[in-house]
Design an enzyme around this catalytic site. Structure first.
Site, PDB file in Angstrom:
ATOM      1  N   ARG A  66       0.770  -1.361   0.165  1.00  0.00           N
ATOM      2  CA  ARG A  66       0.255   0.151  -0.036  1.00  0.00           C
ATOM      3  C   ARG A  66       0.889   1.259   0.006  1.00  0.00           C
ATOM      4  O   ARG A  66       1.788   1.297   0.665  1.00  0.00           O
ATOM      5  CB  ARG A  66      -0.835   0.068   1.136  1.00  0.00           C
ATOM      6  CG  ARG A  66      -2.039   0.979   1.189  1.00  0.00           C
ATOM      7  CD  ARG A  66      -3.147   0.711   2.266  1.00  0.00           C
ATOM      8  NE  ARG A  66      -4.005   1.609   2.664  1.00  0.00           N
ATOM      9  CZ  ARG A  66      -3.979   2.382   3.780  1.00  0.00           C
ATOM     10  NH1 ARG A  66      -2.790   2.073   4.934  1.00  0.00           N
ATOM     11  NH2 ARG A  66      -4.688   3.440   4.141  1.00  0.00           N
ATOM     12  N   LYS A 131       2.375  -8.196  12.073  1.00  0.00           N
ATOM     13  CA  LYS A 131       1.860  -8.344  10.741  1.00  0.00           C
ATOM     14  C   LYS A 131       2.194  -9.512   9.962  1.00  0.00           C
ATOM     15  O   LYS A 131       3.777  -9.611   9.652  1.00  0.00           O
ATOM     16  CB  LYS A 131       2.394  -7.158  10.030  1.00  0.00           C
ATOM     17  CG  LYS A 131       1.921  -6.969   8.381  1.00  0.00           C
ATOM     18  CD  LYS A 131       2.183  -5.521   7.915  1.00  0.00           C
ATOM     19  CE  LYS A 131       1.528  -5.608   6.647  1.00  0.00           C
ATOM     20  NZ  LYS A 131       1.597  -4.295   5.635  1.00  0.00           N
ATOM     21  N   ARG A 266      -3.032   3.807  12.903  1.00  0.00           N
ATOM     22  CA  ARG A 266      -2.064   3.546  14.121  1.00  0.00           C
ATOM     23  C   ARG A 266      -2.734   3.734  15.611  1.00  0.00           C
ATOM     24  O   ARG A 266      -3.876   4.468  15.700  1.00  0.00           O
ATOM     25  CB  ARG A 266      -0.931   4.635  14.356  1.00  0.00           C
ATOM     26  CG  ARG A 266      -0.354   4.824  13.025  1.00  0.00           C
ATOM     27  CD  ARG A 266       0.827   3.635  13.050  1.00  0.00           C
ATOM     28  NE  ARG A 266       1.589   3.879  11.864  1.00  0.00           N
ATOM     29  CZ  ARG A 266       1.482   3.414  10.487  1.00  0.00           C
ATOM     30  NH1 ARG A 266       0.132   2.741  10.298  1.00  0.00           N
ATOM     31  NH2 ARG A 266       2.340   3.628   9.615  1.00  0.00           N
TER      32      ARG A 266
END
Length: 268
Positions: A66, A131, A266
Site C-alpha cells: 500500500r 503483521k 495507528r
C-alpha cells in the site's frame, strides 16, 4: 522447459489437484522470479486474461504494498501471488473488496490450523498482533466491467533483520506452527475461500461479509490515530468498518466515515 518454471517451488499440477472440483475456475501459472505478479496480471487483463487467473512467484523483485511501499519476497520465507477477477458494473460496486479478500485469507489460515488471525483496516493480516501479510487490490475499468487484481503476500518465516524498514512488528506462520503450513495446501485453501467470498461479494457487496470481518477486527473499540502523509489527520475510537468498507471512527464530532486510501491507522 523454461528454467524459471522448472525451479519454481509451486507445482501448478499439484495445486490444481488440491482444488478439486473448483480447479476449472482458476488458470494457474508459477514463476521462479518476476518483478510483480500484480503488474503482470494487470497487463494481461488488457489482453483478455480470464477471471480466475493466478500468478505465483517464488521471488518478486518489484512487489509493492500500500502507498507504493516495496514488498520483497523469496520462496523460502513467503508466499506471494496475485489473482485476477472480473466483475460486472462500475467501480462503486467494489467498495470494501480488500476487506472481503481479508475475510477469505483469514478463513483459509484458520482452516489450516493457524490460530490468532486478525484483520486491520484496510488490508493487513495479523497474527497475534504482528503483521503476517498484506493485501493490495488494484482495479482497471474495461468496457464490460471492472477487473480486480488482488495481490496477497504472507510471511512463512520472519524476514531477516535489516532486510527492510518495518512500520509494524512482523509475524510469520513459523511462529504459529513448526513447520509452517505446506505452501500448496495453504494456497489451495486460500483460492477455494476466495472463490466462495468473491461470489458472494459480486452479488451483495461487502455488507454480507461485514460481520465476519468485524469478528476478526483486532482494533475494535480501541483508541486510534489516523495519519495522512505522516501527519495526524484525526483520532478517536475505532468502530470497525461500515457496510461499504469505510472505516468508522468515533470522534469528538461524532461518528465519521473514512475512505481515503492514503490514511494510515495507528494505535493512539
Amino acid at each position: 522447459m523454461d528454467p524459471s518454471l522448472h525451479s519454481c517451488q509451486i507445482d501448478p499440477a499439484r495445486l490444481r489437484s488440491l482444488l478439486g472440483g473448483a480447479s476449472g475456475r482458476f488458470t494457474i501459472e508459477a514463476l521462479r522470479e518476476c518483478g510483480s505478479t500484480s503488474t503482470l496480471l494487470l497487463e494481461r487483463a488488457r489482453q483478455d486474461a480470464t477471471s480466475g487467473s493466478v500468478l505465483i512467484a517464488d521471488r518478486q523483485t518489484a512487489g509493492r504494498g500500500r502507498r507504493g511501499r516495496s514488498w520483497w519476497s523469496s520462496a523460502e520465507s513467503g508466499l506471494t501471488f496475485s489473482v485476477l477477477w472480473r466483475f460486472t458494473g462500475g467501480v462503486a460496486r467494489l467498495a470494501g473488496l480488500s476487506l472481503a479478500v481479508g475475510v477469505a485469507v483469514a478463513r483459509a489460515l484458520e482452516n489450516c490450523g493457524v490460530p490468532g488471525i486478525g484483520l486491520k483496516w484496510p488490508n493487513d493480516i495479523l497474527l497475534d498482533g504482528g503483521k503476517l501479510g498484506g493485501i493490495l487490490v488494484e482495479l482497471d475499468a474495461q468496457p464490460d466491467g471492472m477487473v480486480a487484481v488482488m495481490g496477497i503476500g504472507l510471511n512463512l518465516l520472519l524476514p531477516a533483520a535489516g532486510a527492510e524498514e518495518f512500520l509494524h512488528r512482523p509475524a510469520s506462520l513459523s511462529q504459529a506452527s513448526s513447520p509452517p503450513p505446506d505452501r500448496h495446501q495453504l494456497l489451495a485453501r486460500i483460492l477455494l475461500e476466495l472463490a466462495v467470498v468473491l461470489d458472494r461479494f459480486a452479488v451483495a457487496g461487502f455488507s454480507v461479509l461485514r460481520e465476519e470481518w468485524q469478528a476478526h477486527h483486532v482494533w475494535q473499540e480501541r483508541a486510534v490515530r489516523l495519519l495522512n502523509g505522516g501527519l495526524l489527520d484525526r483520532e478517536g475510537i475505532c468502530l470497525g468498518a461500515d457496510s461499504d468498507g469505510a472505516l468508522l471512527l468515533r470522534t469528538a464530532a461524532g461518528i465519521e466515515r473514512c475512505l481515503s486510501g492514503d490514511l494510515s491507522l495507528r494505535a493512539a
